[in-house]
Scaffold this active site. Structure first.
Site, PDB file in Angstrom:
ATOM      1  N   TYR A   1      -2.063  -0.291  10.160  1.00  0.00           N
ATOM      2  CA  TYR A   1      -2.160  -0.866   8.816  1.00  0.00           C
ATOM      3  C   TYR A   1      -0.933  -0.472   7.991  1.00  0.00           C
ATOM      4  O   TYR A   1      -0.335  -1.307   7.303  1.00  0.00           O
ATOM      5  CB  TYR A   1      -3.441  -0.367   8.148  1.00  0.00           C
ATOM      6  CG  TYR A   1      -3.601  -0.772   6.697  1.00  0.00           C
ATOM      7  CD1 TYR A   1      -4.088  -2.032   6.360  1.00  0.00           C
ATOM      8  CD2 TYR A   1      -3.274   0.114   5.676  1.00  0.00           C
ATOM      9  CE1 TYR A   1      -4.246  -2.397   5.029  1.00  0.00           C
ATOM     10  CE2 TYR A   1      -3.431  -0.243   4.345  1.00  0.00           C
ATOM     11  CZ  TYR A   1      -3.917  -1.494   4.030  1.00  0.00           C
ATOM     12  OH  TYR A   1      -4.062  -1.857   2.706  1.00  0.00           O
TER      13      TYR A   1
ATOM     14  N   SER B   1       0.841  -1.194   0.000  1.00  0.00           N
ATOM     15  CA  SER B   1       0.000   0.000   0.000  1.00  0.00           C
ATOM     16  C   SER B   1       0.875   1.241   0.000  1.00  0.00           C
ATOM     17  O   SER B   1       1.982   1.231   0.543  1.00  0.00           O
ATOM     18  CB  SER B   1      -0.893   0.009   1.245  1.00  0.00           C
ATOM     19  OG  SER B   1      -1.577   1.243   1.364  1.00  0.00           O
TER      20      SER B   1
END
Length: 249
Positions: free
Chosen positions: A158, A144
């Site tokens: 995250y 990501s």
């Protein structure tokens, strides 16, 4: 490699779903790993069958090692040993600052997003490695843009888990390069997927898109095409690398 057998974890929605449909059109035989959304997974399978492709769906919680082992054994029996792995499954929890985090949340995030990807890659390498009689293969980790940006005030847990995936990508690529296995990653950001709802803000991309250099959010299909290229023979000399898909951010 002529007979492409590819596992996509989290293949029932978003980037995983788009990748499954794109690869099916390219002739891959597919296993769609899904956690709970059986109806969504079956819809992907039905669409693949409609275009003449071959695919199976297997329910799996990648945080559970024994379930991952069983997943790969099912693929062996129904399709054959994998030649490609897309480590796409991951979880996102509601937006929170550091003061709101606890050990249980962190353990859940890291067990799924990091340990799950490690165990899936382990099982794939066992089947792909030349030293085990395999024919090589390719692994694409879905990281990501958060691994670079940190996601302050929203998802630093995250983001940190995806930072681990970046390091894992580099290390594993070096470890298995001589075994005919390539390992790369994509780093999507600000993509229109259902995952943002998991974080408590379904319209997050619309909120931030004007701050991006390209002034728009991305589509899952745009990420799918990058994943497909990294899996393909066209990327045969590419390993340990990253493709960022975050509108210039």
């Amino acid at each position: 490699m002529k007979n492409k057998i590819t596992l996509i974890t989290g293949g029932d929605r978003g980037i995983g779903r788009a990748t499954a449909l794109y690869l099916a059109d390219k002739g891959h035989k597919l296993c769609i790993g899904y956690h709970t959304r059986e109806t969504c997974a079956q819809e992907v399978i039905d669409r693949i069958h409609h275009i003449g492709g071959k695919a199976i769906a297997v329910q799996v919680d990648i945080a559970q090692e024994e379930q991952v082992v069983d997943l790969f054994q099912q693929i062996d029996k129904k399709l054959g040993p994998v030649s490609g792995l897309v480590n796409n499954a991951g979880i996102l929890m509601p937006q929170a600052s550091i003061e709101q985090l606890n050990a249980q949340r962190l353990a859940t995030i890291f067990t799924t997003n990091v340990s799950g990807s490690f165990i899936c890659a382990r099982e794939a390498v066992k089947r792909m490695a030349l030293r085990h009689g395999g024919q090589g293969g390719a692994i694409v980790n879905v990281s990501s843009a958060a691994s670079r940006l940190g996601s302050p005030h929203e998802y630093i847990d995250y983001a940190a888990s995806k930072g681990a995936i970046d390091t894992f990508t580099i290390g594993l690529s070096l470890e298995v390069a001589a075994q005919g296995i390539r390992v790369n990653a994509v780093r999507p950001g600000f993509i229109y997927t259902e995952m943002h709802a998991d974080g408590g803000e379904a319209t997050r991309v619309d909120r931030v898109k004007d701050s991006l250099p390209m002034k728009r959010g991305g589509q899952p299909e745009e990420v799918a095409q990058a994943i497909a290229w990294l899996l393909s023979d066209e990327a045969s000399y590419v390993t340990g690398n990253f493709i960022d898909l975050a509108g210039g951010k």
